[in-house]
Design an enzyme around this catalytic site. Sequence first.
Site, mmCIF file in Angstrom:
data_model
loop_
_atom_site.group_PDB
_atom_site.id
_atom_site.type_symbol
_atom_site.label_atom_id
_atom_site.label_comp_id
_atom_site.label_asym_id
_atom_site.label_seq_id
_atom_site.Cartn_x
_atom_site.Cartn_y
_atom_site.Cartn_z
ATOM 1 N N THR A 8 0.839 -1.195 0.000
ATOM 2 C CA THR A 8 0.000 0.000 0.000
ATOM 3 C C THR A 8 0.876 1.248 0.000
ATOM 4 O O THR A 8 2.035 1.201 0.442
ATOM 5 C CB THR A 8 -0.938 0.027 1.227
ATOM 6 O OG1 THR A 8 -1.804 1.156 1.137
ATOM 7 C CG2 THR A 8 -0.138 0.134 2.518
ATOM 8 N N GLY A 12 -1.854 5.817 6.450
ATOM 9 C CA GLY A 12 -2.734 5.425 7.545
ATOM 10 C C GLY A 12 -2.769 3.914 7.725
ATOM 11 O O GLY A 12 -2.708 3.410 8.850
ATOM 12 N N LYS A 13 -2.842 3.194 6.624
ATOM 13 C CA LYS A 13 -2.828 1.733 6.696
ATOM 14 C C LYS A 13 -1.481 1.226 7.213
ATOM 15 O O LYS A 13 -1.413 0.276 7.997
ATOM 16 C CB LYS A 13 -3.112 1.130 5.327
ATOM 17 C CG LYS A 13 -4.533 1.322 4.841
ATOM 18 C CD LYS A 13 -4.727 0.648 3.487
ATOM 19 C CE LYS A 13 -6.139 0.875 2.961
ATOM 20 N NZ LYS A 13 -6.362 0.201 1.651
ATOM 21 N N ASP A 70 -7.481 -5.300 0.385
ATOM 22 C CA ASP A 70 -8.435 -4.527 -0.392
ATOM 23 C C ASP A 70 -9.617 -4.329 0.526
ATOM 24 O O ASP A 70 -10.112 -5.285 1.137
ATOM 25 C CB ASP A 70 -8.838 -5.223 -1.688
ATOM 26 C CG ASP A 70 -9.492 -4.233 -2.655
ATOM 27 O OD1 ASP A 70 -9.003 -3.100 -2.759
ATOM 28 O OD2 ASP A 70 -10.478 -4.598 -3.304
ATOM 29 N N PHE A 154 -9.521 8.260 7.929
ATOM 30 C CA PHE A 154 -9.394 8.649 6.526
ATOM 31 C C PHE A 154 -10.537 8.008 5.758
ATOM 32 O O PHE A 154 -11.365 7.284 6.309
ATOM 33 C CB PHE A 154 -8.033 8.226 5.948
ATOM 34 C CG PHE A 154 -7.694 6.774 6.134
ATOM 35 C CD1 PHE A 154 -8.041 5.832 5.174
ATOM 36 C CD2 PHE A 154 -7.017 6.341 7.268
ATOM 37 C CE1 PHE A 154 -7.731 4.496 5.338
ATOM 38 C CE2 PHE A 154 -6.701 4.994 7.445
ATOM 39 C CZ PHE A 154 -7.063 4.068 6.473
ATOM 40 N N GLY A 155 -10.628 8.291 4.477
ATOM 41 C CA GLY A 155 -11.669 7.680 3.657
ATOM 42 C C GLY A 155 -13.064 8.082 4.098
ATOM 43 O O GLY A 155 -13.373 9.270 4.258
ATOM 44 N N TYR A 156 -13.901 7.099 4.346
ATOM 45 C CA TYR A 156 -15.305 7.340 4.689
ATOM 46 C C TYR A 156 -15.531 7.464 6.199
ATOM 47 O O TYR A 156 -16.683 7.565 6.641
ATOM 48 C CB TYR A 156 -16.178 6.213 4.132
ATOM 49 C CG TYR A 156 -16.207 6.145 2.625
ATOM 50 C CD1 TYR A 156 -17.141 6.871 1.883
ATOM 51 C CD2 TYR A 156 -15.282 5.373 1.926
ATOM 52 C CE1 TYR A 156 -17.155 6.814 0.497
ATOM 53 C CE2 TYR A 156 -15.291 5.301 0.536
ATOM 54 C CZ TYR A 156 -16.230 6.032 -0.173
ATOM 55 O OH TYR A 156 -16.246 5.981 -1.549
ATOM 56 N N LYS A 177 -10.474 2.940 17.512
ATOM 57 C CA LYS A 177 -10.917 2.522 16.186
ATOM 58 C C LYS A 177 -10.288 1.185 15.808
ATOM 59 O O LYS A 177 -10.980 0.279 15.319
ATOM 60 C CB LYS A 177 -10.555 3.588 15.156
ATOM 61 C CG LYS A 177 -10.879 3.184 13.718
ATOM 62 C CD LYS A 177 -10.254 4.133 12.708
ATOM 63 C CE LYS A 177 -10.322 3.561 11.311
ATOM 64 N NZ LYS A 177 -9.621 4.391 10.320
ATOM 65 N N HIS A 182 -12.723 -2.954 10.721
ATOM 66 C CA HIS A 182 -12.673 -4.076 9.781
ATOM 67 C C HIS A 182 -11.243 -4.542 9.560
ATOM 68 O O HIS A 182 -10.955 -5.736 9.572
ATOM 69 C CB HIS A 182 -13.327 -3.689 8.456
ATOM 70 C CG HIS A 182 -12.766 -2.445 7.822
ATOM 71 N ND1 HIS A 182 -12.673 -1.233 8.480
ATOM 72 C CD2 HIS A 182 -12.264 -2.220 6.576
ATOM 73 C CE1 HIS A 182 -12.150 -0.335 7.669
ATOM 74 N NE2 HIS A 182 -11.883 -0.906 6.520
#
EC number: 3.6.1.66
Length: 202
Positions: A8, A12-13, A70, A154-156, A177, A182
């Site tokens: 990636t 953040g990941k 993913d 981040f993201g949604y 978090k 997930h």
Amino acid sequence: MRTVLIATQNAGKVREFEHLFAPLGYQVKSLLDYPDLPDIPETGDSFLENATQKATTAAKWLHLPVIADDSGLCVQALGGRPGIYSARYAGLDKNNQANRQKLLKELENVPEGERQAYFVCTLAISDAEGQLIHHFEGRLEGEILREERGENGFGYDPIFYVASKGLTTAEMPEEEKNAISHRGNAMRTLAQALEAGEVTLS
């Protein structure tokens, strides 16, 4: 120290994986450490196909064990969209703000109680020769708010509300978090497999 590559360029990941692997004695590298590599295409029809494509391709290039994820957001009222297109929902430039605004627009007329959604993360693990050796999945159930809340994540995250916490994932501190996310759920399953010797990264 053993090295594992996370396929990636998302900082953040990378931080989330570093948090997982540091206690296990692994040095984490990512595609940010190899800026000259070409982009890996994501042409699969599922989260698992895309994750596998990224993991095995990067492993063949770098001759390292690779973990690729993913992940995305699946909204019930939209038939599972944006799904595998979550990162580029509003365009190929992967603009988080634009993605969120497009989603909110599409859900404009969807009433409360019908805005359920879940984040899903599929992890694919490749050995250093580029062969898929295992995969794991994690989910987080929630719902989509009508406006953004929170500055973290981040993201949604700013529009994804977790009722049991009374917060969006962007309102949660990182550790809180990670404890329910997930990706965190998928990573904990991976960590258990590593500790039990069910998966060996080599």
